[in-house]
Design an enzyme around this catalytic site. Structure first.
Site: not given
Ligand code: NAI
Length: 335
Positions: A159, A187
């Site tokens: 952000d 966030h």
């Molecule tokens: P994605 O769905 O591509 O990857 C998430 C991965 O986490 C998957 O491979 C899944 O198997 C794994 N996972 C789920 N539960 C788990 C656990 N208990 N232990 C280990 N691995 C686990 O999602 P992406 O695009 O990589 O985003 C990840 C997260 O980041 C989402 O929650 C998204 O909302 C968040 N995010 C946060 C931002 C921020 O500024 N704070 C910005 C963009 C995304």
């Protein structure tokens, strides 16, 4: 050569994990002289993705990367971790109630907090990226009573970087000339990107871009930038999120700005979600975004900034949302 720093990355088989790990392995977190050992933590469905990425890491032959281990048990994944990047989470899906979302994430971040408490290195630093990031960080922190609370942080650097980038674009200025931007609160879309103290090449930013834009359209644009990316790109922010997570840890460990300017009113700051110690009227313990500098490896809130009525109302609204999320996870017995 120094001993490697162990970095645990959860969600390593997902998109942000993929965008982050090659930069981590190439030295983006700690500089060109510091070896890194990577631990990738996934759930069984995500292991193949992590394994494939690990094959590619081998094929990059990064000189700084000393090892890559893949785990599905948090105890193993966080063993000896100096830095823990908690990216994997349970995002909201259609029709999901907020209480269900918080409960599902409690089932992830409670056990991960306990595993960090029992297995990580004494100097562990934790950054939560997975949403709802601030409250997930609170759950992990409350489940790790032996780790100092201030080692648990959540990502609002994306952000912050969005706020800096969009201000520079509007002002027709270089990013390097922007200072004093702050993201306050959660966030989420209630966050408050604050230009009250921002400068563009030393001049007050609100004078350059005008109050009506800087406290109107700009605030909404930054707060809703994630949705804008989804609409245009057809997918959520990935590379910019990974980049922000790297910036956060880099600055935490190595310091914000250059060494000559790490103290005094002019020293640069960034935005970090930290457990509140009560500064700026934010209830103690809430993990809320504030202006902060990293000095000697520790985040320090930038104190003494004037908060006018407009800013106060925006900060209070976002902090109220965080307090409500805290109350919900407390009611669910997660903290
Ligand atoms: P994605 O769905 O591509 O990857 C998430 C991965 O986490 C998957 O491979 C899944 O198997 C794994 N996972 C789920 N539960 C788990 C656990 N208990 N232990 C280990 N691995 C686990 O999602 P992406 O695009 O990589 O985003 C990840 C997260 O980041 C989402 O929650 C998204 O909302 C968040 N995010 C946060 C931002 C921020 O500024 N704070 C910005 C963009 C995304």
């Amino acid at each position: 050569r120094p001993a490697p720093i162990t970095v645990t990355l959860t969600g390593a088989g997902g998109q942000i994990g993929y965008a982050a790990m090659f930069r981590i392995a190439s030295g983006a977190l700690f500089g060109p002289d510091q070896p890194v050992a990577l631990r990738l933590l996934e759930i069984p469905q995500g292991v193949k993705g992590a394994e494939g990425a690990a094959l590619e890491l081998t094929d990059c032959a990064f000189p700084l990367l000393t090892s890559v281990d893949i785990a599905t048990a948090p105890e193993q994944g966080f063993d000896g971790a100096n830095v823990a990047l908690l990216v994997g989470s349970r995002p909201r899906t259609a029709g999901m109630e907020r209480a269900d979302l918080l409960a599902a994430n409690g089932a992830i971040f409670g056990p991960q907090g306990r595993a960090i408490n029992d297995n990580a290195a004494d100097d562990v630093r934790v950054l939560v990226v997975g949403n709802p990031a601030n409250t997930n960080a609170l759950i992990a922190q409350r489940n790790a009573p032996d780790v100092p609370a201030e080692r648990f942080t959540a990502l609002t650097r994306l952000d912050h970087n969005r706020a800096v980038g969009l201000l520079a674009e509007r002002a027709g200025a270089a990013v390097a000339d922007i200072a004093g931007v702050t993201i306050w609160g959660n966030h989420s879309t209630t966050q408050y990107p604050d230009l009250s103290h921002a400068t563009v090449a030393g001049r007050p930013a609100l004078e350059i871009v005008g109050e009506s834009w800087g406290r109107g359209e700009y605030v909404d644009r930054v707060a809703n930038r994630g949705a804008e990316i989804i609409e245009v790109r057809g997918g959520s922010s990935v590379a910019s999120a990974a980049n922000a997570a790297i910036d956060h840890v880099h600055d935490w460990v190595l310091g914000t700005g250059n060494a000559a300017a790490t103290s005094g009113a002019a020293a640069p700051w960034t935005s970090v979600s930290l457990p509140s110690t009560g500064a700026y009227g934010i209830p103690e313990g809430l993990i809320a975004s504030v202006p902060a500098r990293s000095i000697n490896g520790q985040w320090q809130v930038v104190e003494g900034l004037d908060v006018d009525d407009f800013s106060r109302a925006r900060i209070d609204a976002s902090v109220a949302e965080l307090a409500a999320e805290r109350d919900q996870v407390a009611a669910l017995g997660l903290i």
